[in-house]
Design a protein around this motif. Structure first.
Motif, PDB file in Angstrom:
ATOM      1  N   ILE A   3       0.838  -1.203   0.000  1.00 32.72           N
ATOM      2  CA  ILE A   3       0.000   0.000   0.000  1.00 32.72           C
ATOM      3  C   ILE A   3       0.875   1.255   0.000  1.00 32.72           C
ATOM      4  O   ILE A   3       0.584   2.231  -0.703  1.00 32.72           O
ATOM      5  N   VAL A   4       1.978   1.231   0.746  1.00 33.35           N
ATOM      6  CA  VAL A   4       2.892   2.375   0.805  1.00 33.35           C
ATOM      7  C   VAL A   4       3.507   2.625  -0.588  1.00 33.35           C
ATOM      8  O   VAL A   4       3.608   3.775  -1.024  1.00 33.35           O
ATOM      9  N   LEU A   5       3.901   1.577  -1.286  1.00 33.07           N
ATOM     10  CA  LEU A   5       4.465   1.711  -2.630  1.00 33.07           C
ATOM     11  C   LEU A   5       3.445   2.282  -3.616  1.00 33.07           C
ATOM     12  O   LEU A   5       3.778   3.137  -4.448  1.00 33.07           O
ATOM     13  N   ILE A   6       2.206   1.824  -3.527  1.00 33.96           N
ATOM     14  CA  ILE A   6       1.160   2.319  -4.421  1.00 33.96           C
ATOM     15  C   ILE A   6       0.879   3.793  -4.155  1.00 33.96           C
ATOM     16  O   ILE A   6       0.744   4.590  -5.087  1.00 33.96           O
ATOM     17  N   VAL A   7       0.827   4.178  -2.893  1.00 31.35           N
ATOM     18  CA  VAL A   7       0.605   5.584  -2.541  1.00 31.35           C
ATOM     19  C   VAL A   7       1.776   6.441  -3.010  1.00 31.35           C
ATOM     20  O   VAL A   7       1.587   7.539  -3.563  1.00 31.35           O
ATOM     21  N   LEU A   8       2.991   5.960  -2.821  1.00 30.23           N
ATOM     22  CA  LEU A   8       4.180   6.685  -3.261  1.00 30.23           C
ATOM     23  C   LEU A   8       4.190   6.872  -4.780  1.00 30.23           C
ATOM     24  O   LEU A   8       4.497   7.962  -5.283  1.00 30.23           O
ATOM     25  N   MET A   9       3.834   5.837  -5.521  1.00 27.68           N
ATOM     26  CA  MET A   9       3.764   5.940  -6.982  1.00 27.68           C
ATOM     27  C   MET A   9       2.675   6.923  -7.404  1.00 27.68           C
ATOM     28  O   MET A   9       2.853   7.695  -8.351  1.00 27.68           O
ATOM     29  N   GLY A  10       1.549   6.923  -6.699  1.00 30.87           N
ATOM     30  CA  GLY A  10       0.469   7.863  -7.016  1.00 30.87           C
ATOM     31  C   GLY A  10       0.903   9.305  -6.778  1.00 30.87           C
ATOM     32  O   GLY A  10       0.604  10.194  -7.586  1.00 30.87           O
ATOM     33  N   VAL A  11       1.622   9.558  -5.690  1.00 32.28           N
ATOM     34  CA  VAL A  11       2.114  10.905  -5.385  1.00 32.28           C
ATOM     35  C   VAL A  11       3.112  11.351  -6.451  1.00 32.28           C
ATOM     36  O   VAL A  11       3.067  12.497  -6.919  1.00 32.28           O
ATOM     37  N   MET A  12       4.000  10.449  -6.857  1.00 31.00           N
ATOM     38  CA  MET A  12       4.977  10.788  -7.892  1.00 31.00           C
ATOM     39  C   MET A  12       4.295  11.094  -9.214  1.00 31.00           C
ATOM     40  O   MET A  12       4.672  12.042  -9.910  1.00 31.00           O
ATOM     41  N   MET A  13       3.294  10.335  -9.585  1.00 35.66           N
ATOM     42  CA  MET A  13       2.566  10.586 -10.830  1.00 35.66           C
ATOM     43  C   MET A  13       1.833  11.921 -10.764  1.00 35.66           C
ATOM     44  O   MET A  13       1.787  12.658 -11.759  1.00 35.66           O
ATOM     45  N   PHE A  14       1.271  12.244  -9.618  1.00 32.94           N
ATOM     46  CA  PHE A  14       0.571  13.517  -9.451  1.00 32.94           C
ATOM     47  C   PHE A  14       1.531  14.691  -9.644  1.00 32.94           C
ATOM     48  O   PHE A  14       1.224  15.638 -10.376  1.00 32.94           O
ATOM     49  N   TYR A  15       2.701  14.644  -9.006  1.00 34.98           N
ATOM     50  CA  TYR A  15       3.661  15.737  -9.130  1.00 34.98           C
ATOM     51  C   TYR A  15       4.230  15.859 -10.546  1.00 34.98           C
ATOM     52  O   TYR A  15       4.440  16.959 -11.044  1.00 34.98           O
ATOM     53  N   SER A  16       4.497  14.734 -11.203  1.00 34.52           N
ATOM     54  CA  SER A  16       5.031  14.804 -12.567  1.00 34.52           C
ATOM     55  C   SER A  16       3.987  15.353 -13.540  1.00 34.52           C
ATOM     56  O   SER A  16       4.320  16.135 -14.436  1.00 34.52           O
ATOM     57  N   SER A  17       2.719  14.970 -13.379  1.00 34.34           N
ATOM     58  CA  SER A  17       1.685  15.509 -14.262  1.00 34.34           C
ATOM     59  C   SER A  17       1.458  16.992 -13.978  1.00 34.34           C
ATOM     60  O   SER A  17       1.221  17.779 -14.900  1.00 34.34           O
ATOM     61  N   ARG A  18       1.578  17.399 -12.739  1.00 32.19           N
ATOM     62  CA  ARG A  18       1.429  18.813 -12.373  1.00 32.19           C
ATOM     63  C   ARG A  18       2.566  19.641 -12.996  1.00 32.19           C
ATOM     64  O   ARG A  18       2.332  20.724 -13.526  1.00 32.19           O
ATOM     65  N   LYS A  19       3.768  19.104 -12.949  1.00 29.16           N
ATOM     66  CA  LYS A  19       4.916  19.787 -13.536  1.00 29.16           C
ATOM     67  C   LYS A  19       4.767  19.893 -15.058  1.00 29.16           C
ATOM     68  O   LYS A  19       5.046  20.935 -15.655  1.00 29.16           O
ATOM     69  N   ALA A  20       4.300  18.830 -15.711  1.00 28.65           N
ATOM     70  CA  ALA A  20       4.106  18.841 -17.162  1.00 28.65           C
ATOM     71  C   ALA A  20       3.032  19.857 -17.557  1.00 28.65           C
ATOM     72  O   ALA A  20       3.186  20.581 -18.553  1.00 28.65           O
ATOM     73  N   LYS A  21       1.967  19.955 -16.791  1.00 27.72           N
ATOM     74  CA  LYS A  21       0.911  20.933 -17.080  1.00 27.72           C
ATOM     75  C   LYS A  21       1.437  22.360 -16.925  1.00 27.72           C
ATOM     76  O   LYS A  21       1.111  23.241 -17.722  1.00 27.72           O
ATOM     77  N   LYS A  22       2.254  22.573 -15.927  1.00 27.11           N
ATOM     78  CA  LYS A  22       2.820  23.903 -15.697  1.00 27.11           C
ATOM     79  C   LYS A  22       3.732  24.294 -16.864  1.00 27.11           C
ATOM     80  O   LYS A  22       3.662  25.426 -17.356  1.00 27.11           O
ATOM     81  N   GLN A  23       4.573  23.372 -17.333  1.00 25.04           N
ATOM     82  CA  GLN A  23       5.447  23.652 -18.466  1.00 25.04           C
ATOM     83  C   GLN A  23       4.639  23.915 -19.735  1.00 25.04           C
ATOM     84  O   GLN A  23       4.973  24.794 -20.528  1.00 25.04           O
ATOM     85  N   GLN A  24       3.566  23.163 -19.935  1.00 29.47           N
ATOM     86  CA  GLN A  24       2.721  23.360 -21.100  1.00 29.47           C
ATOM     87  C   GLN A  24       2.047  24.733 -21.055  1.00 29.47           C
ATOM     88  O   GLN A  24       1.962  25.413 -22.074  1.00 29.47           O
ATOM     89  N   GLN A  25       1.612  25.160 -19.892  1.00 27.59           N
ATOM     90  CA  GLN A  25       1.005  26.484 -19.750  1.00 27.59           C
ATOM     91  C   GLN A  25       2.030  27.587 -20.018  1.00 27.59           C
ATOM     92  O   GLN A  25       1.706  28.596 -20.650  1.00 27.59           O
ATOM     93  N   GLU A  26       3.265  27.407 -19.570  1.00 24.69           N
ATOM     94  CA  GLU A  26       4.317  28.390 -19.829  1.00 24.69           C
ATOM     95  C   GLU A  26       4.617  28.502 -21.315  1.00 24.69           C
ATOM     96  O   GLU A  26       4.786  29.604 -21.848  1.00 24.69           O
TER      97      GLU A  26
END
Length: 142
Positions: A3-26
């Motif tokens: 469960i800890v690994l799944i949560v960690l992977m979900g957090v990493m995916m959230f931050y990477s998608s957030r970063k990609a959206k920010k770069q696309q907006q820029e």
């Protein structure tokens, strides 16, 4: 543990998608802010000034040394900023800028003279084809 690994992977995916959206907006904000006269560089490395931006068809016209070229708006990579260039004549041997008023001075490790002038004799090389037994070159003093 799983469960800890799944949560960690979900957090990493959230931050990477957030970063990609920010770069696309820029990138989108940069492309919409392009105006004639702005120097840009394309993803292919072409450097030119913006002549016209057509937002309806998402095209841009660049002037590169007198050639007008039409590109897709997505091919513009970034604004072009010319790197600073410093001539070797403008800096000393350590890279420090020279004062503007004084020319560069050459220093040597030889001791300074006592004021007397040193005369250097000039020599020139002259070919003498009639003298085949000796060296083909002869030095003459002036």
């Amino acid at each position: 543990m799983l469960i800890v690994l799944i949560v960690l992977m979900g957090v990493m995916m959230f931050y990477s998608s957030r970063k990609a959206k920010k770069q696309q907006q820029e990138r989108q904000a940069f492309r919409t802010s392009l105006a004639p006269g702005t120097e840009v560089i394309t993803i292919g490395g072409l450097i030119g000034k913006v002549v016209e931006v057509d937002e309806q068809y998402e095209e841009i016209v660049l002037d590169s040394e007198g050639s007008l070229l039409r590109f897709s708006l997505q091919s513009v990579s970034r604004a072009y900023v010319r790197p600073a260039y410093v001539s070797d004549d403008d800096v000393d041997e350590n890279g420090n800028p020279l004062p503007k008023d004084e020319p560069a001075q050459i220093t040597s490790n030889e001791p300074e003279s006592d004021g007397s002038e040193t005369v250097v004799e000039e020599t020139s090389v002259v070919e003498t084809p009639e003298d085949a037994d000796s060296s083909p070159f002869e030095t003459q003093s002036k």
